[in-house]
Write an enzyme that holds these catalytic residues in place. Structure first.
Site, PDB file in Angstrom:
ATOM      1  N   ASP A 440       0.823  -1.212   0.000  1.00  0.00           N
ATOM      2  CA  ASP A 440       0.000   0.000   0.000  1.00  0.00           C
ATOM      3  C   ASP A 440       0.857   1.263   0.000  1.00  0.00           C
ATOM      4  O   ASP A 440       2.068   1.219   0.259  1.00  0.00           O
ATOM      5  CB  ASP A 440      -0.923  -0.016   1.224  1.00  0.00           C
ATOM      6  CG  ASP A 440      -2.306   0.538   0.928  1.00  0.00           C
ATOM      7  OD1 ASP A 440      -2.430   1.370   0.011  1.00  0.00           O
ATOM      8  OD2 ASP A 440      -3.259   0.141   1.628  1.00  0.00           O
ATOM      9  N   ASP A 504     -10.390   1.631  -3.659  1.00  0.00           N
ATOM     10  CA  ASP A 504     -10.880   1.266  -2.328  1.00  0.00           C
ATOM     11  C   ASP A 504     -12.396   1.187  -2.284  1.00  0.00           C
ATOM     12  O   ASP A 504     -12.963   0.716  -1.299  1.00  0.00           O
ATOM     13  CB  ASP A 504     -10.404   2.296  -1.287  1.00  0.00           C
ATOM     14  CG  ASP A 504      -9.031   1.966  -0.741  1.00  0.00           C
ATOM     15  OD1 ASP A 504      -8.523   0.868  -1.005  1.00  0.00           O
ATOM     16  OD2 ASP A 504      -8.447   2.824  -0.041  1.00  0.00           O
TER      17      ASP A 504
END
Length: 700
Positions: A440, A504
């Site tokens: 990430d 997301d």
């Protein structure tokens, strides 16, 4: 000297280059050329206009003021205020097949540029450039931009804008006189990064019309440009966006510009996508084995890492047919929320007193691979790493950049920080059976200094080096590129990763558009597409399982949902859908993506057609309510017109919510010719908004 020219040809496009008065001129980039091209330069030689140059000027691809060019040059820089203007001459011209390498030299500015063009069989043009300092003094490079010419019929551009959880929204506009620039200054490609810049005619659609597409292969700061000058000439370009002083070349040093990967298509936006997909699938590093059905546990657990809960999730995952699970954020030292722990990549004994080995073994015993989340480029101020080495962050002077999600950015250009991340990550991987990491990158880079100089360029190179080293140390390791979702999806990092987290936002209605346009460049098998919770965590919207499952099917499919809360019927549908995905992923991940130019805005129709036209799987997606009672028919282009196909609706995850008394007869099965399916189609059913179903088309 004999004429220096080269024609690079593919079935779908050509590039014609010619040296004119010492400059390299791109005479044509577009539709395929053949025959006698000896007089091409004479054919397009411009008139002498009033109040203009006495003889025609040919600035070529370097676009230099010294050659009469009044737009933005390819190279901008100086040598302590000198050598600010260049006049490069072609000093070497090498052409073999569909490869050209040209060396340009400017002995006054003491610079050398080597540019290569490579055109593959799919019509994808790779454009690379290296700038070398031949002088004794330093050369400060401001920018290097790759440029390609656009014909006058290219009157519009299409690019993409976005934000967190809403990436890659298309914006189409007219090309006007002037220079138009899309910059990305996040230090990563970014949520607002345009994955491609595409020039179009006014009539270009998914299936028809000309398109000229460019995509910059870089994960740091970047810029796309379209320029139309007052003389009517226009061009499209892209390059790295360099911060002040970021590239200063000492004597003998070189700057390698990120590659520009470009496509011309006469078959619309789907033609562009097909070329990019085939080019990327042909790479040696492209994933070869079937893409594992994945369960990411983030939205099921968040920071609540409880072994009993995780085992319950795994039990249901095994029942459904999951092939890989990923333990997300929260497993490492002091990580009970997002305010602490980043930088300390050691297993937290408070949460995992026996380490990760027992849970990994439990997962592996059910025939499921294990993956783990990292965010190695970041550090929380509340961490052992930051307390020991506060100087290891990207910063300028004695300033500390503002926090974003309670974190700062590690300076991976600093060898100490780089080695810390590499060794701690590698130690965890080496001690466990970990097949996959989700990497990430949850904040932007600002005031990103490295030892007093701008550091984004160096940081980008460092993450490439880190990924390469991890893969070398741990053969078979797969890496997912995640950056708050879809903020690092680009052709720069793609050779080092095996999957992109598309967004997301797991809301299937929003994902329809996000996935639709991300796949304009990236093949679906590289895009993570998950079934989210019934009640979406990002939008609060409640959606049918059939809609969520249909949306997730068209990519590297998975689930991000606490499936222990699913009903018995939902688990049955999930197992049926998982089986359908496994049976059809070879087709979905190798065929041609098709986005039908459906005449009404309330619906999308998209799918994947086999290259031999033997079968196709389509989705009909109701986005909003219909205006008329009966929607437009669903037509299927690009099938074999003489063949007969069976057509039927399938519901591997349950039926959608209909708004009708009886559905159309064809949905239970019908036979039609390919020509009839393209010209007449089948009746679209009336669905409630935010519903979808699948259509199988099979040649008999």
């Amino acid at each position: 000297m004999s004429k220096q020219s080269a024609l690079l040809s593919a079935p779908s496009s050509s590039l014609l280059l010619e040296v004119v008065d010492g400059a390299l001129v791109i005479q044509h980039w577009g539709a395929p050329l053949s025959g006698d091209l000896a007089s091409a330069q004479s054919a397009i030689r411009p008139s002498i206009a009033n109040s203009s140059w006495d003889v025609p000027q040919f600035p070529g691809i370097m676009r230099e003021s010294s050659r009469g060019f009044l737009g933005r040059p390819s190279v901008s820089g100086h040598r302590n205020g000198k050598a600010w203007s260049t006049k490069f001459e072609v000093s070497n011209f090498h052409h073999v097949g569909n490869h050209v390498a040209i060396t340009f030299t400017d002995f006054h500015a003491q610079l050398e540029v080597v540019i290569t063009f490579d055109l593959d069989v799919h019509g994808v043009l790779q454009q690379r450039a290296t700038l070398k300092n031949l002088g004794d003094a330093n050369y400060s490079l401001n920018e290097y931009i790759h440029w390609l010419p656009l014909p006058k019929e290219a009157t519009q551009t299409l690019d993409f804008a976005g934000r967190w959880s809403n990436e890659r929204n298309p914006q189409r506009k007219e090309i006007a006189t002037g220079t138009w620039i899309r910059e990305s200054r996040e230090g990563r490609s970014g949520h607002n990064f345009s994955i491609a810049d595409i020039a179009l005619t006014a009539q270009t659609s998914f299936h028809n019309g000309n398109a000229w597409a460019t995509s910059i292969a870089w994960s740091g700061n970047s810029q796309y440009l379209v320029e139309k000058l007052f003389d009517g000439s226009q061009s499209i370009g892209a390059g790295e966006l360099l911060l002040p002083g970021e590239v200063i070349l000492a004597s003998g040093e070189s700057y390698e510009a990120p590659a520009l990967i470009s496509v011309f298509s006469s078959k619309g936006l789907d033609g562009v996508a097909a070329s990019y997909h085939q080019y990327l699938r042909a790479r040696e590093v492209h994933p070869k084995r079937p893409r594992p059905l994945t369960l990411n546990m983030w939205e099921a657990l968040y920071f609540d890492h409880d072994e009993v809960k995780i085992k319950a999730l795994i039990d249901v995952a095994a029942e459904i047919g999951i092939e890989r699970v990923v333990l997300d954020d929260g497993w490492f030292h002091s990580r009970r929320d997002d305010r602490a722990g980043l930088g300390d990549w050691v297993i937290d004994p408070a949460v995992w007193p026996n380490g990760l080995s027992p849970i990994i073994q439990y997962i592996n015993d059910k025939g499921i691979e294990f993956g783990l989340w990292f965010e190695g480029e970041m550090v929380n101020p509340d961490s052992d790493l930051y307390r020991a080495h506060p100087e290891w962050i990207l910063h300028e002077g004695d300033r500390t950049p503002p926090l974003w999600r309670h974190q700062l950015v590690l300076d991976l250009g600093h060898e100490g920080a780089f080695n810390h991340v590499l060794e701690q990550t590698s130690a965890v991987l080496g001690a466990h059976n970990i097949a996959y990491i989700k990497w990430d990158h949850n904040r932007v880079l600002v005031d990103a200094g490295h030892l007093g100089s701008a550091g984004v360029h160096r940081q980008t190179q460092a993450i490439y080096r880190l990924f390469a080293e991890l893969k070398q140390r741990h053969p078979g390791l797969e890496i997912e590129s995640c950056a708050s979702g879809g903020a690092r999806i680009d052709l720069g990092v793609i050779d080092l990763v095996d999957r992109f987290w598309t967004s997301d936002n797991n809301d299937a209605l929003e994902r329809q558009t996000i996935q639709r346009w991300t796949a304009q460049v990236i093949p679906p098998e590289l895009l993570g597409t998950h079934i989210g919770p019934t009640h979406g965590h990002q939008t609060g919207r409640t959606l049918e399982l059939s809609m969520r499952a249909t949306t997730a099917l068209f990519g590297h499919a998975g689930i991000e949902w606490n499936i222990t809360e699913a009903t018995a019927e939902e688990r049955k549908h999930l197992a049926s859908w998982a089986k359908y995905y496994k049976e059809n992923r070879a087709h979905l991940h190798s065929g041609k993506m098709v986005r039908i130019d459906y005449p009404e805005a309330h619906a999308y129709v998209h799918g994947v057609t086999a290259h031999d036209l033997s079968r196709a799987i389509f989705a009909y997606v109701q986005l909003t309510p219909t205006v008329s009672i009966h929607p437009s028919p669903i037509k299927f282009p690009d099938l074999d017109p003489a063949a007969t196909y069976s057509v039927k609706a399938v519901f591997p995850a349950g039926k959608p919510r209909f708004m009708l008394i009886t559905p159309p007869e064809w949905m239970s099965g019908i036979q039609l010719s390919g020509s009839a399916l393209a010209a007449i189609g089948v009746t679209a059913p009336i669905l409630a908004p935010a519903n979808a179903f699948l259509i199988e088309v099979t040649k008999l």
